[in-house]
Enzyme design. Structure first.
Site, PDB file in Angstrom:
ATOM      1  CE  LYS A 250      -2.174   2.644   2.880  1.00 55.66           C
ATOM      2  NZ  LYS A 250      -2.006   3.869   2.064  1.00 55.66           N
TER       3      LYS A 250
ATOM      4  CD  GLU B 102      -3.075   8.528   2.492  1.00 55.29           C
ATOM      5  OE1 GLU B 102      -2.262   7.580   2.435  1.00 55.29           O
ATOM      6  OE2 GLU B 102      -3.564   8.928   3.561  1.00 55.29           O
TER       7      GLU B 102
ATOM      8  CD  GLU C  86      12.498   1.035   8.288  1.00 56.30           C
ATOM      9  OE1 GLU C  86      13.409   0.220   8.431  1.00 56.30           O
ATOM     10  OE2 GLU C  86      12.460   1.855   7.349  1.00 56.30           O
TER      11      GLU C  86
ATOM     12  CB  CYS D  37      12.518   9.321   8.411  1.00 57.62           C
ATOM     13  SG  CYS D  37      13.670   8.438   7.364  1.00 57.62           S
TER      14      CYS D  37
ATOM     15  CD  GLU E 125       9.011  13.200  12.057  1.00 56.16           C
ATOM     16  OE1 GLU E 125       7.852  12.755  12.142  1.00 56.16           O
ATOM     17  OE2 GLU E 125       9.930  12.591  11.463  1.00 56.16           O
TER      18      GLU E 125
ATOM     19  CD1 TRP F  75      15.760   3.222   7.942  1.00 54.00           C
ATOM     20  CD2 TRP F  75      17.767   4.209   8.151  1.00 54.00           C
ATOM     21  NE1 TRP F  75      15.556   4.567   8.071  1.00 54.00           N
ATOM     22  CE2 TRP F  75      16.775   5.201   8.208  1.00 54.00           C
ATOM     23  CE3 TRP F  75      19.108   4.582   8.262  1.00 54.00           C
ATOM     24  CZ2 TRP F  75      17.074   6.548   8.371  1.00 54.00           C
ATOM     25  CZ3 TRP F  75      19.401   5.924   8.421  1.00 54.00           C
ATOM     26  CH2 TRP F  75      18.395   6.888   8.469  1.00 54.00           C
TER      27      TRP F  75
HETATM   28  P1  NAD Z   1       1.548   8.416   7.964  1.00 52.00           P
HETATM   29  O1  NAD Z   1       1.744   7.710   9.255  1.00 52.00           O
HETATM   30  O2  NAD Z   1       0.556   9.505   7.904  1.00 52.00           O
HETATM   31  O3  NAD Z   1       1.129   7.377   6.824  1.00 52.00           O
HETATM   32  C1  NAD Z   1       1.913   6.239   6.503  1.00 52.00           C
HETATM   33  C2  NAD Z   1       1.068   5.180   5.838  1.00 52.00           C
HETATM   34  O4  NAD Z   1       0.129   4.665   6.775  1.00 52.00           O
HETATM   35  C3  NAD Z   1       0.240   5.698   4.656  1.00 52.00           C
HETATM   36  O5  NAD Z   1       0.299   4.729   3.643  1.00 52.00           O
HETATM   37  C4  NAD Z   1      -1.157   5.809   5.241  1.00 52.00           C
HETATM   38  O6  NAD Z   1      -2.177   5.689   4.286  1.00 52.00           O
HETATM   39  C5  NAD Z   1      -1.182   4.645   6.210  1.00 52.00           C
HETATM   40  N1  NAD Z   1      -2.157   4.728   7.296  1.00 52.00           N
HETATM   41  C6  NAD Z   1      -2.660   5.846   7.886  1.00 52.00           C
HETATM   42  N2  NAD Z   1      -3.514   5.492   8.901  1.00 52.00           N
HETATM   43  C7  NAD Z   1      -3.537   4.131   8.944  1.00 52.00           C
HETATM   44  C8  NAD Z   1      -4.209   3.163   9.756  1.00 52.00           C
HETATM   45  N3  NAD Z   1      -5.017   3.541  10.747  1.00 52.00           N
HETATM   46  N4  NAD Z   1      -4.002   1.864   9.516  1.00 52.00           N
HETATM   47  C9  NAD Z   1      -3.158   1.460   8.526  1.00 52.00           C
HETATM   48  N5  NAD Z   1      -2.500   2.320   7.731  1.00 52.00           N
HETATM   49  C10 NAD Z   1      -2.679   3.643   7.922  1.00 52.00           C
HETATM   50  O7  NAD Z   1       2.998   8.933   7.536  1.00 52.00           O
HETATM   51  P2  NAD Z   1       3.425   9.744   6.232  1.00 52.00           P
HETATM   52  O8  NAD Z   1       2.931  11.150   6.332  1.00 52.00           O
HETATM   53  O9  NAD Z   1       3.136   8.969   4.996  1.00 52.00           O
HETATM   54  O10 NAD Z   1       5.029   9.759   6.386  1.00 52.00           O
HETATM   55  C11 NAD Z   1       5.700  10.666   7.185  1.00 52.00           C
HETATM   56  C12 NAD Z   1       6.232  10.004   8.444  1.00 52.00           C
HETATM   57  O11 NAD Z   1       6.970   8.840   8.120  1.00 52.00           O
HETATM   58  C13 NAD Z   1       7.213  10.879   9.213  1.00 52.00           C
HETATM   59  O12 NAD Z   1       6.984  10.760  10.589  1.00 52.00           O
HETATM   60  C14 NAD Z   1       8.569  10.283   8.837  1.00 52.00           C
HETATM   61  O13 NAD Z   1       9.596  10.553   9.773  1.00 52.00           O
HETATM   62  C15 NAD Z   1       8.239   8.835   8.758  1.00 52.00           C
HETATM   63  N6  NAD Z   1       9.210   8.107   7.933  1.00 52.00           N
HETATM   64  C16 NAD Z   1      10.079   7.224   8.554  1.00 52.00           C
HETATM   65  C17 NAD Z   1      11.042   6.553   7.805  1.00 52.00           C
HETATM   66  C18 NAD Z   1      12.026   5.607   8.457  1.00 52.00           C
HETATM   67  O14 NAD Z   1      12.736   4.933   7.728  1.00 52.00           O
HETATM   68  N7  NAD Z   1      12.132   5.545   9.781  1.00 52.00           N
HETATM   69  C19 NAD Z   1      11.113   6.770   6.415  1.00 52.00           C
HETATM   70  C20 NAD Z   1      10.219   7.644   5.830  1.00 52.00           C
HETATM   71  C21 NAD Z   1       9.268   8.309   6.592  1.00 52.00           C
END
Ligand code: NAD
Length: 417
Positions: free
Chosen positions: A116, A119, A189, A223, A320, A386
Protein backbone atom coordinates in the site's frame (compact mmCIF):
# COMPACT_ATOMS: atom_id res chain seq x y z
CA UNK A 1 9.44 -19.42 -8.13
CA UNK A 2 13.12 -20.35 -7.56
CA UNK A 3 15.54 -17.69 -6.33
CA UNK A 4 17.18 -17.45 -9.74
CA UNK A 5 13.92 -16.28 -11.32
CA UNK A 6 13.19 -13.93 -8.45
CA UNK A 7 16.61 -12.35 -8.93
CA UNK A 8 16.00 -12.05 -12.68
CA UNK A 9 12.67 -10.32 -12.04
CA UNK A 10 14.23 -7.73 -9.69
CA UNK A 11 17.09 -7.20 -12.16
CA UNK A 12 14.39 -6.58 -14.79
CA UNK A 13 12.69 -4.10 -12.47
CA UNK A 14 16.03 -2.28 -12.15
CA UNK A 15 16.38 -2.07 -15.93
CA UNK A 16 12.88 -0.68 -16.27
CA UNK A 17 13.48 1.93 -13.57
CA UNK A 18 16.55 3.10 -15.51
CA UNK A 19 14.63 3.15 -18.80
CA UNK A 20 11.71 5.18 -17.34
CA UNK A 21 13.87 7.35 -15.07
CA UNK A 22 12.72 10.77 -16.34
CA UNK A 23 9.04 9.90 -16.43
CA UNK A 24 9.13 8.38 -12.93
CA UNK A 25 10.96 11.43 -11.55
CA UNK A 26 8.40 13.76 -13.10
CA UNK A 27 5.45 11.81 -11.68
CA UNK A 28 7.02 11.84 -8.21
CA UNK A 29 7.58 15.60 -8.38
CA UNK A 30 4.07 16.24 -9.66
CA UNK A 31 2.40 14.25 -6.92
CA UNK A 32 4.49 14.99 -3.80
CA UNK A 33 6.13 18.30 -4.84
CA UNK A 34 9.69 17.00 -4.42
CA UNK A 35 12.12 19.25 -6.35
CA UNK A 36 12.85 17.48 -9.64
CA UNK A 37 16.60 17.14 -9.06
CA UNK A 38 15.85 15.44 -5.75
CA UNK A 39 13.34 13.11 -7.44
CA UNK A 40 16.07 12.14 -9.91
CA UNK A 41 18.49 11.66 -7.00
CA UNK A 42 16.02 9.33 -5.34
CA UNK A 43 15.73 7.18 -8.46
CA UNK A 44 19.51 7.16 -8.90
CA UNK A 45 19.91 6.21 -5.23
CA UNK A 46 17.49 3.33 -5.68
CA UNK A 47 19.90 1.53 -8.02
CA UNK A 48 22.72 0.75 -5.53
CA UNK A 49 20.06 -0.52 -3.11
CA UNK A 50 18.74 -2.90 -5.73
CA UNK A 51 22.31 -3.95 -6.56
CA UNK A 52 23.03 -4.63 -2.90
CA UNK A 53 19.97 -6.86 -2.53
CA UNK A 54 20.65 -8.63 -5.84
CA UNK A 55 24.25 -9.34 -4.80
CA UNK A 56 23.47 -10.37 -1.23
CA UNK A 57 20.27 -12.39 -1.39
CA UNK A 58 21.71 -15.79 -2.34
CA UNK A 59 24.29 -15.70 0.46
CA UNK A 60 21.78 -14.69 3.13
CA UNK A 61 19.09 -17.15 2.03
CA UNK A 62 21.41 -20.16 1.67
CA UNK A 63 20.67 -23.07 4.01
CA UNK A 64 23.44 -23.42 6.63
CA UNK A 65 24.93 -26.53 8.20
CA UNK A 66 25.74 -25.50 11.78
CA UNK A 67 26.68 -28.86 13.28
CA UNK A 68 27.61 -32.36 12.15
CA UNK A 69 28.58 -35.42 14.19
CA UNK A 70 29.49 -38.35 12.00
CA UNK A 71 29.62 -40.85 14.89
CA UNK A 72 26.08 -40.01 15.94
CA UNK A 73 25.04 -39.53 12.33
CA UNK A 74 23.58 -36.21 13.39
CA UNK A 75 23.34 -32.98 11.44
CA UNK A 76 21.81 -29.61 12.36
CA UNK A 77 20.83 -27.08 9.74
CA UNK A 78 19.07 -23.75 9.46
CA UNK A 79 16.95 -22.86 6.45
CA UNK A 80 15.50 -19.42 5.81
CA UNK A 81 11.81 -19.74 5.05
CA UNK A 82 9.66 -16.94 3.66
CA UNK A 83 7.21 -15.47 6.18
CA UNK A 84 4.31 -15.69 3.71
CA UNK A 85 2.19 -12.70 2.74
CA UNK A 86 3.61 -9.35 3.82
CA UNK A 87 1.56 -6.17 4.27
CA UNK A 88 3.83 -3.28 3.28
CA UNK A 89 2.27 0.04 4.28
CA UNK A 90 4.42 2.87 3.01
CA UNK A 91 5.13 6.61 3.35
CA UNK A 92 5.14 9.25 0.58
CA UNK A 93 8.33 11.18 1.35
CA UNK A 94 10.74 8.72 -0.31
CA UNK A 95 8.41 6.20 -1.92
CA UNK A 96 11.15 4.48 -3.94
CA UNK A 97 13.50 4.19 -0.97
CA UNK A 98 11.14 3.21 1.82
CA UNK A 99 9.13 0.97 -0.52
CA UNK A 100 12.06 -0.90 -2.05
CA UNK A 101 13.73 -1.40 1.36
CA UNK A 102 10.78 -3.63 2.13
CA UNK A 103 9.26 -5.11 -1.01
CA UNK A 104 12.50 -5.97 -2.81
CA UNK A 105 14.12 -8.16 -0.11
CA UNK A 106 10.62 -9.44 0.72
CA UNK A 107 10.14 -10.73 -2.82
CA UNK A 108 13.71 -12.03 -3.07
CA UNK A 109 13.15 -14.00 0.15
CA UNK A 110 10.17 -15.72 -1.47
CA UNK A 111 7.26 -13.83 0.08
CA UNK A 112 4.17 -12.29 -1.50
CA UNK A 113 3.47 -8.58 -0.95
CA UNK A 114 0.35 -6.54 -0.39
CA UNK A 115 1.84 -3.12 -1.07
CA UNK A 116 0.00 0.00 0.00
CA UNK A 117 1.72 3.12 -1.21
CA UNK A 118 0.82 6.35 0.55
CA UNK A 119 -2.31 8.02 -0.79
CA UNK A 120 -0.04 11.01 -1.54
CA UNK A 121 2.14 8.88 -3.86
CA UNK A 122 -0.50 6.72 -5.52
CA UNK A 123 0.75 7.17 -9.09
CA UNK A 124 4.29 6.32 -8.07
CA UNK A 125 2.94 3.22 -6.33
CA UNK A 126 1.13 2.34 -9.52
CA UNK A 127 4.25 2.75 -11.64
CA UNK A 128 6.14 0.50 -9.23
CA UNK A 129 3.48 -2.22 -9.45
CA UNK A 130 3.39 -2.04 -13.27
CA UNK A 131 7.18 -2.24 -13.55
CA UNK A 132 7.24 -5.21 -11.18
CA UNK A 133 4.64 -7.09 -13.22
CA UNK A 134 6.33 -6.25 -16.53
CA UNK A 135 9.55 -7.61 -15.03
CA UNK A 136 8.05 -11.02 -14.32
CA UNK A 137 6.80 -10.72 -10.73
CA UNK A 138 3.40 -12.47 -10.89
CA UNK A 139 0.39 -10.20 -10.41
CA UNK A 140 -0.83 -12.24 -7.45
CA UNK A 141 2.57 -12.08 -5.74
CA UNK A 142 2.92 -8.29 -5.81
CA UNK A 143 -0.49 -6.73 -5.28
CA UNK A 144 -0.81 -2.96 -4.95
CA UNK A 145 -3.66 -1.69 -2.78
CA UNK A 146 -4.51 1.97 -3.24
CA UNK A 147 -6.11 4.28 -0.72
CA UNK A 148 -5.57 6.03 2.58
CA UNK A 149 -5.71 5.03 6.24
CA UNK A 150 -8.88 2.96 5.78
CA UNK A 151 -7.19 0.87 3.07
CA UNK A 152 -4.19 0.39 5.36
CA UNK A 153 -6.44 -0.68 8.23
CA UNK A 154 -8.26 -3.10 5.91
CA UNK A 155 -4.93 -4.70 4.96
CA UNK A 156 -4.31 -5.48 8.60
CA UNK A 157 -7.58 -7.43 8.74
CA UNK A 158 -6.38 -9.81 5.99
CA UNK A 159 -4.65 -13.07 6.83
CA UNK A 160 -1.18 -11.56 6.46
CA UNK A 161 1.95 -13.14 7.95
CA UNK A 162 3.93 -9.95 8.55
CA UNK A 163 3.39 -6.20 8.71
CA UNK A 164 6.11 -3.78 7.63
CA UNK A 165 5.17 -0.16 8.09
CA UNK A 166 6.93 3.13 7.34
CA UNK A 167 5.28 6.31 8.56
CA UNK A 168 4.60 8.45 11.58
CA UNK A 169 4.80 7.44 15.22
CA UNK A 170 1.08 8.23 15.64
CA UNK A 171 0.04 5.78 12.90
CA UNK A 172 2.72 3.31 13.98
CA UNK A 173 1.07 2.88 17.37
CA UNK A 174 -2.23 1.98 15.66
CA UNK A 175 -0.50 -0.48 13.33
CA UNK A 176 1.38 -2.06 16.23
CA UNK A 177 -1.82 -2.50 18.24
CA UNK A 178 -3.74 -4.03 15.30
CA UNK A 179 -0.87 -6.35 14.29
CA UNK A 180 -0.14 -7.35 17.88
CA UNK A 181 -3.49 -9.08 18.13
CA UNK A 182 -2.64 -11.16 15.06
CA UNK A 183 0.69 -12.50 16.42
CA UNK A 184 2.57 -11.79 13.21
CA UNK A 185 5.95 -10.17 12.74
CA UNK A 186 5.73 -6.38 12.92
CA UNK A 187 8.27 -3.77 11.92
CA UNK A 188 7.69 -0.06 12.34
CA UNK A 189 10.01 2.52 10.77
CA UNK A 190 8.85 5.78 12.27
CA UNK A 191 9.82 9.40 12.66
CA UNK A 192 12.78 11.18 14.17
CA UNK A 193 14.00 14.34 15.88
CA UNK A 194 17.55 13.87 14.73
CA UNK A 195 20.28 15.92 16.46
CA UNK A 196 23.65 17.12 15.27
CA UNK A 197 26.38 18.48 17.56
CA UNK A 198 28.99 20.88 16.20
CA UNK A 199 32.25 20.97 18.16
CA UNK A 200 34.39 24.12 18.44
CA UNK A 201 37.22 22.67 16.30
CA UNK A 202 35.30 22.42 12.98
CA UNK A 203 35.74 24.38 9.77
CA UNK A 204 32.62 26.45 10.40
CA UNK A 205 31.41 27.20 6.88
CA UNK A 206 31.91 23.61 5.65
CA UNK A 207 30.02 22.21 8.65
CA UNK A 208 27.24 24.80 8.29
CA UNK A 209 26.74 23.97 4.60
CA UNK A 210 26.63 20.22 5.24
CA UNK A 211 24.22 20.49 8.19
CA UNK A 212 21.93 22.99 6.44
CA UNK A 213 21.62 20.53 3.55
CA UNK A 214 20.84 17.78 6.07
CA UNK A 215 18.09 19.90 7.57
CA UNK A 216 16.50 21.34 4.42
CA UNK A 217 16.96 18.68 1.71
CA UNK A 218 13.59 17.31 0.54
CA UNK A 219 12.15 20.48 2.11
CA UNK A 220 12.96 18.98 5.52
CA UNK A 221 10.57 16.09 4.91
CA UNK A 222 12.98 13.21 5.54
CA UNK A 223 12.76 10.82 8.45
CA UNK A 224 16.49 11.46 9.03
CA UNK A 225 16.46 15.22 8.38
CA UNK A 226 18.53 17.13 10.90
CA UNK A 227 15.87 18.48 13.30
CA UNK A 228 17.98 19.85 16.19
CA UNK A 229 21.41 21.49 16.13
CA UNK A 230 23.65 21.93 19.17
CA UNK A 231 26.68 24.13 18.78
CA UNK A 232 29.62 24.64 21.12
CA UNK A 233 29.23 28.10 22.67
CA UNK A 234 32.65 29.30 21.52
CA UNK A 235 31.68 29.09 17.80
CA UNK A 236 27.92 29.52 18.15
CA UNK A 237 27.79 33.05 16.68
CA UNK A 238 30.05 32.22 13.72
CA UNK A 239 28.19 28.98 12.99
CA UNK A 240 24.76 30.64 13.12
CA UNK A 241 25.90 33.37 10.74
CA UNK A 242 27.29 30.85 8.22
CA UNK A 243 24.21 28.62 8.57
CA UNK A 244 21.72 31.44 7.99
CA UNK A 245 23.76 32.63 5.01
CA UNK A 246 23.51 29.16 3.53
CA UNK A 247 19.74 28.91 4.11
CA UNK A 248 19.08 32.36 2.62
CA UNK A 249 20.78 31.12 -0.55
CA UNK A 250 18.30 28.27 -1.07
CA UNK A 251 16.08 28.68 -4.09
CA UNK A 252 12.40 28.19 -3.20
CA UNK A 253 10.04 27.65 -6.10
CA UNK A 254 8.49 25.50 -8.79
CA UNK A 255 9.53 21.91 -8.05
CA UNK A 256 9.72 21.18 -11.79
CA UNK A 257 12.47 23.80 -12.14
CA UNK A 258 15.94 22.24 -12.12
CA UNK A 259 17.33 25.06 -9.95
CA UNK A 260 14.76 24.67 -7.14
CA UNK A 261 16.06 23.37 -3.82
CA UNK A 262 13.01 23.96 -1.57
CA UNK A 263 9.60 22.91 -2.84
CA UNK A 264 6.12 22.88 -1.32
CA UNK A 265 5.08 20.97 1.79
CA UNK A 266 3.35 17.79 0.68
CA UNK A 267 0.58 17.65 3.29
CA UNK A 268 -1.37 20.79 4.09
CA UNK A 269 -1.89 20.08 7.84
CA UNK A 270 1.89 20.20 8.28
CA UNK A 271 1.80 23.97 7.69
CA UNK A 272 -0.08 24.33 10.98
CA UNK A 273 2.44 22.13 12.81
CA UNK A 274 5.31 24.29 11.53
CA UNK A 275 3.58 27.59 12.30
CA UNK A 276 2.69 26.43 15.83
CA UNK A 277 6.27 25.32 16.52
CA UNK A 278 7.63 28.70 15.42
CA UNK A 279 5.01 30.64 17.44
CA UNK A 280 5.58 28.51 20.55
CA UNK A 281 9.38 28.89 20.28
CA UNK A 282 9.14 32.67 19.88
CA UNK A 283 6.73 32.95 22.81
CA UNK A 284 9.23 31.07 24.99
CA UNK A 285 12.13 33.33 24.04
CA UNK A 286 13.58 32.02 20.76
CA UNK A 287 15.05 34.45 18.22
CA UNK A 288 13.80 34.10 14.66
CA UNK A 289 16.74 34.60 12.29
CA UNK A 290 15.06 33.97 8.95
CA UNK A 291 11.70 32.78 7.60
CA UNK A 292 8.95 31.84 10.05
CA UNK A 293 5.85 32.18 7.89
CA UNK A 294 3.58 30.45 5.45
CA UNK A 295 4.28 31.69 1.91
CA UNK A 296 1.10 32.94 0.28
CA UNK A 297 0.95 31.25 -3.11
CA UNK A 298 -1.03 28.34 -4.57
CA UNK A 299 -0.17 25.13 -2.72
CA UNK A 300 1.42 24.56 0.70
CA UNK A 301 4.56 26.62 1.19
CA UNK A 302 6.62 27.50 4.26
CA UNK A 303 9.66 29.76 4.36
CA UNK A 304 12.99 28.11 5.19
CA UNK A 305 13.19 29.01 8.87
CA UNK A 306 16.04 29.20 11.40
CA UNK A 307 15.67 30.00 15.11
CA UNK A 308 18.20 30.26 17.87
CA UNK A 309 18.04 30.83 21.66
CA UNK A 310 15.93 27.67 21.66
CA UNK A 311 15.60 25.08 24.44
CA UNK A 312 13.83 21.84 25.22
CA UNK A 313 10.67 23.43 26.61
CA UNK A 314 9.81 24.28 23.01
CA UNK A 315 7.89 21.86 20.75
CA UNK A 316 10.37 22.86 18.01
CA UNK A 317 13.06 20.93 19.91
CA UNK A 318 10.90 17.98 20.97
CA UNK A 319 8.36 17.12 18.25
CA UNK A 320 9.08 16.11 14.68
CA UNK A 321 8.84 19.23 12.47
CA UNK A 322 8.99 17.44 9.11
CA UNK A 323 9.46 20.69 7.22
CA UNK A 324 11.97 23.49 6.52
CA UNK A 325 12.29 24.67 10.12
CA UNK A 326 15.26 24.26 12.47
CA UNK A 327 16.40 25.36 15.93
CA UNK A 328 20.05 25.95 16.90
CA UNK A 329 20.92 25.64 20.60
CA UNK A 330 24.14 26.64 22.37
CA UNK A 331 25.91 24.03 24.56
CA UNK A 332 28.94 24.45 26.82
CA UNK A 333 30.67 21.09 26.35
CA UNK A 334 30.43 17.52 25.05
CA UNK A 335 28.60 16.25 28.15
CA UNK A 336 25.84 18.79 27.79
CA UNK A 337 25.61 17.99 24.07
CA UNK A 338 25.15 14.26 24.80
CA UNK A 339 22.54 15.06 27.43
CA UNK A 340 20.62 17.22 24.95
CA UNK A 341 20.92 14.76 22.08
CA UNK A 342 19.54 11.96 24.27
CA UNK A 343 16.71 14.10 25.64
CA UNK A 344 14.19 12.89 23.05
CA UNK A 345 11.58 10.18 22.68
CA UNK A 346 13.00 9.50 19.22
CA UNK A 347 16.33 7.91 18.27
CA UNK A 348 16.76 7.49 14.52
CA UNK A 349 20.07 9.21 13.69
CA UNK A 350 22.55 11.56 15.37
CA UNK A 351 25.70 13.29 14.13
CA UNK A 352 28.85 14.95 15.42
CA UNK A 353 31.05 17.39 13.50
CA UNK A 354 34.70 17.57 14.59
CA UNK A 355 38.03 16.69 12.95
CA UNK A 356 38.83 14.55 16.03
CA UNK A 357 37.71 10.95 15.41
CA UNK A 358 38.40 9.77 18.98
CA UNK A 359 36.25 12.55 20.37
CA UNK A 360 33.47 11.84 17.85
CA UNK A 361 33.48 8.13 18.67
CA UNK A 362 33.41 8.86 22.40
CA UNK A 363 30.37 11.11 21.98
CA UNK A 364 28.53 8.91 19.50
CA UNK A 365 28.99 5.77 21.61
CA UNK A 366 26.95 7.52 24.32
CA UNK A 367 24.13 8.57 21.99
CA UNK A 368 20.93 6.51 21.93
CA UNK A 369 20.27 6.20 18.23
CA UNK A 370 19.89 3.64 15.40
CA UNK A 371 22.51 5.34 13.18
CA UNK A 372 25.35 7.69 14.08
CA UNK A 373 27.31 9.98 11.78
CA UNK A 374 30.75 11.54 12.00
CA UNK A 375 31.07 14.68 9.81
CA UNK A 376 27.99 13.76 7.80
CA UNK A 377 24.23 13.55 8.30
CA UNK A 378 20.94 12.66 6.57
CA UNK A 379 22.62 9.64 4.99
CA UNK A 380 21.43 6.08 4.37
CA UNK A 381 23.57 3.19 3.10
CA UNK A 382 22.23 -0.10 1.72
CA UNK A 383 25.11 -1.88 3.47
CA UNK A 384 24.15 -0.69 6.95
CA UNK A 385 21.07 -1.57 9.01
CA UNK A 386 18.43 1.17 9.20
CA UNK A 387 16.70 1.12 12.55
CA UNK A 388 15.40 3.34 15.30
CA UNK A 389 15.29 3.51 19.08
CA UNK A 390 12.21 4.53 21.12
CA UNK A 391 9.49 6.26 19.12
CA UNK A 392 11.59 5.88 15.95
CA UNK A 393 10.40 2.32 15.70
CA UNK A 394 11.14 -1.37 16.00
CA UNK A 395 12.89 -3.71 13.60
CA UNK A 396 15.15 -2.75 10.70
CA UNK A 397 15.63 -2.67 6.96
CA UNK A 398 18.72 -2.66 4.71
CA UNK A 399 22.02 -4.50 5.16
CA UNK A 400 22.04 -8.30 5.15
CA UNK A 401 19.89 -8.15 8.32
CA UNK A 402 17.32 -6.38 6.15
CA UNK A 403 17.07 -9.46 3.92
CA UNK A 404 17.06 -11.93 6.78
CA UNK A 405 14.27 -10.04 8.51
CA UNK A 406 11.79 -11.17 5.85
CA UNK A 407 12.50 -14.83 6.65
CA UNK A 408 11.81 -17.26 9.45
CA UNK A 409 14.72 -19.47 10.46
CA UNK A 410 13.67 -23.12 10.46
CA UNK A 411 15.68 -25.53 12.61
CA UNK A 412 16.47 -28.94 11.06
CA UNK A 413 17.53 -31.79 13.36
CA UNK A 414 18.60 -34.59 11.02
CA UNK A 415 19.61 -38.03 12.25
CA UNK A 416 20.54 -40.73 9.72
CA UNK A 417 18.95 -44.13 10.21
P1 NAD B 1 1.55 8.42 7.96
O1 NAD B 1 1.74 7.71 9.26
O2 NAD B 1 0.56 9.50 7.90
O3 NAD B 1 1.13 7.38 6.82
C1 NAD B 1 1.91 6.24 6.50
C2 NAD B 1 1.07 5.18 5.84
O4 NAD B 1 0.13 4.66 6.77
C3 NAD B 1 0.24 5.70 4.66
O5 NAD B 1 0.30 4.73 3.64
C4 NAD B 1 -1.16 5.81 5.24
O6 NAD B 1 -2.18 5.69 4.29
C5 NAD B 1 -1.18 4.64 6.21
N1 NAD B 1 -2.16 4.73 7.30
C6 NAD B 1 -2.66 5.85 7.89
N2 NAD B 1 -3.51 5.49 8.90
C7 NAD B 1 -3.54 4.13 8.94
C8 NAD B 1 -4.21 3.16 9.76
N3 NAD B 1 -5.02 3.54 10.75
N4 NAD B 1 -4.00 1.86 9.52
C9 NAD B 1 -3.16 1.46 8.53
N5 NAD B 1 -2.50 2.32 7.73
C10 NAD B 1 -2.68 3.64 7.92
O7 NAD B 1 3.00 8.93 7.54
P2 NAD B 1 3.42 9.74 6.23
O8 NAD B 1 2.93 11.15 6.33
O9 NAD B 1 3.14 8.97 5.00
O10 NAD B 1 5.03 9.76 6.39
C11 NAD B 1 5.70 10.67 7.19
C12 NAD B 1 6.23 10.00 8.44
O11 NAD B 1 6.97 8.84 8.12
C13 NAD B 1 7.21 10.88 9.21
O12 NAD B 1 6.98 10.76 10.59
C14 NAD B 1 8.57 10.28 8.84
O13 NAD B 1 9.60 10.55 9.77
C15 NAD B 1 8.24 8.83 8.76
N6 NAD B 1 9.21 8.11 7.93
C16 NAD B 1 10.08 7.22 8.55
C17 NAD B 1 11.04 6.55 7.80
C18 NAD B 1 12.03 5.61 8.46
O14 NAD B 1 12.74 4.93 7.73
N7 NAD B 1 12.13 5.54 9.78
C19 NAD B 1 11.11 6.77 6.41
C20 NAD B 1 10.22 7.64 5.83
C21 NAD B 1 9.27 8.31 6.59
Amino acid sequence: MPLKRRLAAIAGFRERVVASHDQLARTLTLEVGKPIRQSRNELNGLLPRLDFFLAGAARVLREEKVFADVKQSLEERISHEPLGVIANISAWNYPYFVGSNVFVPTLLAGNAVLYKPSEFATLTGRHIAELMHESGVPEDIFVAVYGGGAAGAALLRQAVDGVFFTGSYATGTKIGAAAGRRMVKVQLELGGKDPVYVCEDVAVSTAAASIADGAFYNTGQSCCSVERIYVHESIHAAFVEAFVGEVKGYRVGDPLDDQTYIGPITRRPQLDVLQKQVTDAKRRGATLLTGGHVIKRAGNWFEPTVLTDVDHRMSLMREESFGPVIGIQKVKDDSEAVLMMNDSEYGLTAGVYTPDETRARRILSRVRSGSVYWNCCDRVSPRLPWSGVGHSGIGLTLSTYGIQTFTRPKAWHLRGA
